[in-house]
Motif scaffolding. Structure first.
Motif, PDB file in Angstrom:
ATOM      1  N   ALA A   6      28.913  47.955   5.094  1.00 10.64           N
ATOM      2  CA  ALA A   6      27.579  48.520   5.277  1.00 10.64           C
ATOM      3  C   ALA A   6      27.239  48.720   6.726  1.00 10.64           C
ATOM      4  O   ALA A   6      26.299  49.411   7.062  1.00 10.64           O
ATOM      5  N   ALA A   7      27.969  48.068   7.615  1.00  3.86           N
ATOM      6  CA  ALA A   7      27.687  48.200   9.039  1.00  3.86           C
ATOM      7  C   ALA A   7      28.994  48.412   9.770  1.00  3.86           C
ATOM      8  O   ALA A   7      30.027  47.933   9.354  1.00  3.86           O
ATOM      9  N   PRO A   8      28.960  49.150  10.878  1.00  4.63           N
ATOM     10  CA  PRO A   8      30.200  49.388  11.614  1.00  4.63           C
ATOM     11  C   PRO A   8      30.734  48.094  12.190  1.00  4.63           C
ATOM     12  O   PRO A   8      30.001  47.164  12.433  1.00  4.63           O
ATOM     13  N   ALA A  34      21.979  51.050  -2.128  1.00  6.84           N
ATOM     14  CA  ALA A  34      20.703  51.527  -1.598  1.00  6.84           C
ATOM     15  C   ALA A  34      19.842  50.401  -1.078  1.00  6.84           C
ATOM     16  O   ALA A  34      18.935  50.616  -0.268  1.00  6.84           O
ATOM     17  N   ALA A  35      20.092  49.200  -1.540  1.00  2.00           N
ATOM     18  CA  ALA A  35      19.261  48.069  -1.132  1.00  2.00           C
ATOM     19  C   ALA A  35      19.587  47.659   0.294  1.00  2.00           C
ATOM     20  O   ALA A  35      20.706  47.810   0.770  1.00  2.00           O
ATOM     21  N   ALA A  36      18.596  47.147   0.975  1.00  2.43           N
ATOM     22  CA  ALA A  36      18.795  46.676   2.342  1.00  2.43           C
ATOM     23  C   ALA A  36      19.371  45.266   2.307  1.00  2.43           C
ATOM     24  O   ALA A  36      19.049  44.483   1.417  1.00  2.43           O
ATOM     25  N   PRO A  37      20.201  44.906   3.280  1.00  7.00           N
ATOM     26  CA  PRO A  37      20.775  43.555   3.302  1.00  7.00           C
ATOM     27  C   PRO A  37      19.692  42.529   3.595  1.00  7.00           C
ATOM     28  O   PRO A  37      18.703  42.816   4.295  1.00  7.00           O
ATOM     29  N   PRO A  38      19.830  41.323   3.089  1.00  4.04           N
ATOM     30  CA  PRO A  38      18.860  40.262   3.384  1.00  4.04           C
ATOM     31  C   PRO A  38      18.786  39.986   4.878  1.00  4.04           C
ATOM     32  O   PRO A  38      19.782  40.108   5.607  1.00  4.04           O
ATOM     33  N   ALA A  39      17.609  39.618   5.336  1.00  6.22           N
ATOM     34  CA  ALA A  39      17.418  39.353   6.769  1.00  6.22           C
ATOM     35  C   ALA A  39      18.307  38.214   7.250  1.00  6.22           C
ATOM     36  O   ALA A  39      18.793  38.222   8.384  1.00  6.22           O
ATOM     37  N   SER A  40      18.527  37.221   6.382  1.00  4.63           N
ATOM     38  CA  SER A  40      19.349  36.078   6.791  1.00  4.63           C
ATOM     39  C   SER A  40      20.792  36.504   7.049  1.00  4.63           C
ATOM     40  O   SER A  40      21.445  36.024   7.980  1.00  4.63           O
ATOM     41  N   VAL A  41      21.296  37.453   6.235  1.00  7.19           N
ATOM     42  CA  VAL A  41      22.671  37.928   6.434  1.00  7.19           C
ATOM     43  C   VAL A  41      22.759  38.787   7.691  1.00  7.19           C
ATOM     44  O   VAL A  41      23.738  38.733   8.444  1.00  7.19           O
ATOM     45  N   VAL A  42      21.711  39.598   7.937  1.00  4.90           N
ATOM     46  CA  VAL A  42      21.688  40.401   9.165  1.00  4.90           C
ATOM     47  C   VAL A  42      21.691  39.490  10.384  1.00  4.90           C
ATOM     48  O   VAL A  42      22.403  39.743  11.378  1.00  4.90           O
ATOM     49  N   ALA A  43      20.924  38.418  10.331  1.00  2.00           N
ATOM     50  CA  ALA A  43      20.892  37.468  11.448  1.00  2.00           C
ATOM     51  C   ALA A  43      22.254  36.809  11.625  1.00  2.00           C
ATOM     52  O   ALA A  43      22.726  36.604  12.755  1.00  2.00           O
ATOM     53  N   GLN A  44      22.881  36.506  10.508  1.00  2.00           N
ATOM     54  CA  GLN A  44      24.217  35.896  10.574  1.00  2.00           C
ATOM     55  C   GLN A  44      25.217  36.871  11.182  1.00  2.00           C
ATOM     56  O   GLN A  44      26.069  36.485  11.996  1.00  2.00           O
ATOM     57  N   TYR A  45      25.123  38.144  10.799  1.00  2.00           N
ATOM     58  CA  TYR A  45      26.001  39.163  11.344  1.00  2.00           C
ATOM     59  C   TYR A  45      25.796  39.309  12.848  1.00  2.00           C
ATOM     60  O   TYR A  45      26.747  39.433  13.628  1.00  2.00           O
ATOM     61  N   THR A  46      24.534  39.280  13.279  1.00  2.00           N
ATOM     62  CA  THR A  46      24.224  39.429  14.706  1.00  2.00           C
ATOM     63  C   THR A  46      24.780  38.259  15.512  1.00  2.00           C
ATOM     64  O   THR A  46      25.297  38.436  16.632  1.00  2.00           O
ATOM     65  N   GLN A  66      28.590  38.870  -5.694  1.00  2.00           N
ATOM     66  CA  GLN A  66      27.349  39.665  -5.720  1.00  2.00           C
ATOM     67  C   GLN A  66      26.490  39.497  -4.471  1.00  2.00           C
ATOM     68  O   GLN A  66      25.391  40.033  -4.406  1.00  2.00           O
ATOM     69  N   ASP A  67      26.977  38.757  -3.478  1.00  2.00           N
ATOM     70  CA  ASP A  67      26.200  38.516  -2.261  1.00  2.00           C
ATOM     71  C   ASP A  67      26.608  39.471  -1.135  1.00  2.00           C
ATOM     72  O   ASP A  67      27.757  39.898  -1.045  1.00  2.00           O
ATOM     73  N   TRP A  68      25.635  39.784  -0.290  1.00  2.00           N
ATOM     74  CA  TRP A  68      25.946  40.396   1.001  1.00  2.00           C
ATOM     75  C   TRP A  68      26.535  39.300   1.892  1.00  2.00           C
ATOM     76  O   TRP A  68      26.096  38.158   1.850  1.00  2.00           O
ATOM     77  N   ILE A  69      27.503  39.666   2.718  1.00  2.00           N
ATOM     78  CA  ILE A  69      28.063  38.667   3.640  1.00  2.00           C
ATOM     79  C   ILE A  69      28.387  39.309   4.984  1.00  2.00           C
ATOM     80  O   ILE A  69      28.558  40.534   5.087  1.00  2.00           O
ATOM     81  N   THR A  78      37.164  41.976  14.939  1.00  2.00           N
ATOM     82  CA  THR A  78      36.161  42.870  14.365  1.00  2.00           C
ATOM     83  C   THR A  78      35.295  42.095  13.380  1.00  2.00           C
ATOM     84  O   THR A  78      35.794  41.231  12.666  1.00  2.00           O
ATOM     85  N   LYS A  79      33.981  42.427  13.361  1.00  2.00           N
ATOM     86  CA  LYS A  79      33.102  41.798  12.368  1.00  2.00           C
ATOM     87  C   LYS A  79      32.494  42.866  11.478  1.00  2.00           C
ATOM     88  O   LYS A  79      32.323  44.022  11.890  1.00  2.00           O
ATOM     89  N   TYR A  80      32.168  42.481  10.247  1.00  2.00           N
ATOM     90  CA  TYR A  80      31.679  43.424   9.250  1.00  2.00           C
ATOM     91  C   TYR A  80      30.438  42.862   8.560  1.00  2.00           C
ATOM     92  O   TYR A  80      30.324  41.649   8.356  1.00  2.00           O
ATOM     93  N   LEU A  81      29.515  43.780   8.202  1.00  2.00           N
ATOM     94  CA  LEU A  81      28.406  43.449   7.310  1.00  2.00           C
ATOM     95  C   LEU A  81      28.740  44.109   5.979  1.00  2.00           C
ATOM     96  O   LEU A  81      28.791  45.332   5.875  1.00  2.00           O
ATOM     97  N   LEU A  82      29.004  43.291   4.962  1.00  2.00           N
ATOM     98  CA  LEU A  82      29.595  43.784   3.722  1.00  2.00           C
ATOM     99  C   LEU A  82      28.635  43.686   2.555  1.00  2.00           C
ATOM    100  O   LEU A  82      27.939  42.686   2.376  1.00  2.00           O
ATOM    101  N   MET A  83      28.616  44.770   1.761  1.00  2.00           N
ATOM    102  CA  MET A  83      27.787  44.816   0.557  1.00  2.00           C
ATOM    103  C   MET A  83      28.407  43.960  -0.548  1.00  2.00           C
ATOM    104  O   MET A  83      29.552  43.525  -0.435  1.00  2.00           O
ATOM    105  N   PRO A  84      27.680  43.740  -1.636  1.00  2.00           N
ATOM    106  CA  PRO A  84      28.264  43.031  -2.784  1.00  2.00           C
ATOM    107  C   PRO A  84      29.529  43.728  -3.273  1.00  2.00           C
ATOM    108  O   PRO A  84      29.647  44.959  -3.217  1.00  2.00           O
TER     109      PRO A  84
END
Length: 410
Positions: A6-8, A34-46, A66-69, A78-84
């Motif tokens: 979901a993220a580069p 279509a759903a936005a990732p949870p804020a906690s996962v975005v913070a973890q990605y950052t 079924q979780d975003w990670i 490389t790091k990734y923001l991944l959909m379910p």
């Protein structure tokens, strides 16, 4: 699991392009995409740095499909923001590495290594839908929270997928093994947890040492009751043997990291009996010589060669048994075999450099040669004194000179 990214990637080299591919980490259905990732996962990605500690922590991940990670690749670049995930490991029927040609065969090939992936009936439908939604995007292949590969989807794939890129043979085989075996249809649930006090090992150690002490006291008591003053030799030899074994354990611990376990203590306890056997053999040979009418001093010298042969034969058998047990066994049993062999070698050394010289020195003293307290005097053996050869005398007729003027009558 296969999941769209979901993220580069946050840093590092681009993922290999693919002609058809499963993708690293999670995939998603249209609603999830279509759903936005949870804020906690975005913070973890950052916050994710993909340092070695982050990769190790991800390897122990228990994230659900079924979780975003947020995840790193296995190189930590490389790091990734991944959909379910849309496709999981149980949807993969088989995977194989081969040279690019047709179905992984080596005929008409380009010399480039690829990974060919086949899916189960239901898995094929999931994967086809995934490729429709991710054309021109990366799909991550994730194992234990670490991105193993992130190929790009080039087209809709309705059959066998082929992952291509800058693979060598080893890379292609590793990725095929991940797809084929990496995700098992197993789940583990913690049913019970029990905390064990660190004093448990200490109590076991104390119990082993207590058993060894009791065995040692019994051997010493028997030696004094049966051999009387010669028990001094037994005690002194055991003390010296204990010192040698202790020094050996300390030196081996420093040199090769040897650790004395409870099984090793058991081997040391058994070795007390091995050492006691050597004393019994030697002392009984001395008794035999004394019973034959020889003095204790002479008996000690004459008994040594025969006793030495018997002791060496017994110690050789004990050492070979310990060596075979050490080679063929595993775990704590090897500690038992090691200490038993070490104690057997110590027994041979003690008998030659300490016990034999000490006996030769003590039998020169009156206490050990004539006293009934020695346990070796003829009176103490068989309940009566041994027969001592008595020299017989023969009367000789002296020839007397005949006086002058007398005739000798016959």
């Amino acid at each position: 699991t296969l999941a769209p990214s979901a993220a580069p990637a946050a840093s590092a080299s681009p993922a290999p392009s693919t002609t058809a591919s499963p993708a690293p980490t999670q995939a998603t259905d249209p609603a999830a995409a279509a759903a936005a990732p949870p804020a906690s996962v975005v913070a973890q990605y950052t916050a994710l740095t993909c340092a070695p500690s982050d990769v190790r922590r991800s390897a122990a991940s228990t994230d659900k499909a079924q979780d975003w990670i947020a995840a790193c690749d296995r190189d930590g670049t490389t790091k990734y923001l991944l959909m379910p995930a849309s496709v999981v490991g149980t949807d993969v029927k088989t995977a194989s590495a081969g040279l690019q040609g047709g179905g992984g065969t080596t005929s008409i090939n380009t010399g480039q290594w690829v990974v060919n992936v086949e899916f189960t009936g239901s898995g094929q439908g999931k994967f086809t839908r995934l490729t429709e939604q991710t054309i021109g995007k990366q799909v991550a292949i994730v194992l234990d929270g670490v991105v193993q590969s992130a190929p790009q989807t080039n087209e809709r794939i309705a059959g066998t997928a082929q992952i291509s890129g800058s693979f060598n043979q080893s890379d292609a085989e590793d990725l095929s093994n991940v797809l084929r075996y990496g995700a098992l249809p197993l789940a583990f649930e913690r049913s019970q947890a029990e905390s064990i006090s660190p004093t448990l090992g200490r109590d076991s150690l104390h119990g082993g040492l207590l058993a060894g002490g009791i065995g040692l006291l019994l051997v010493i008591a028997y030696s004094f009751l049966y051999y009387r003053a010669m028990g001094i030799v037994v005690v002194a030899s055991l003390v010296v043997s204990g010192g040698i074994i202790y020094a050996s354990v300390v030196l081996l611990g420093s040199a090769i990291g040897f650790t004395l376990t409870l099984a090793g203590i058991a081997g040391l306890i058994v070795s007390i009996g091995v050492t006691a056997d050597s004393f019994v053999v030697y002392f009984e040979r001395i008794k035999d010589e004394v019973q034959a009418g020889r003095t204790v001093r002479v008996a000690a010298d004459r008994a040594w060669p025969a006793a030495r042969r018997t002791m060496l034969a017994a110690d050789t058998v004990s050492f070979l048994a310990a060596a075979v047990l050490y080679v063929l066994s595993i775990g704590s049993v090897r500690g038992f075999a090691f200490t038993l062999g070490l104690s057997t070698l110590s027994d041979v050394l003690i008998m030659f450099i300490f016990t034999r010289p000490l006996v030769a020195l003590l039998v020169r003293r009156r206490l050990f040669s004539v006293s009934r307290f020695s346990g070796l005097s003829p009176k103490m053996i068989g309940g009566r004194a041994a027969a001592v050869p008595v020299a017989t005398t023969r009367a000789r007729l002296a020839k007397r000179p005949t006086p002058a003027g007398q005739k000798r009558e016959s």
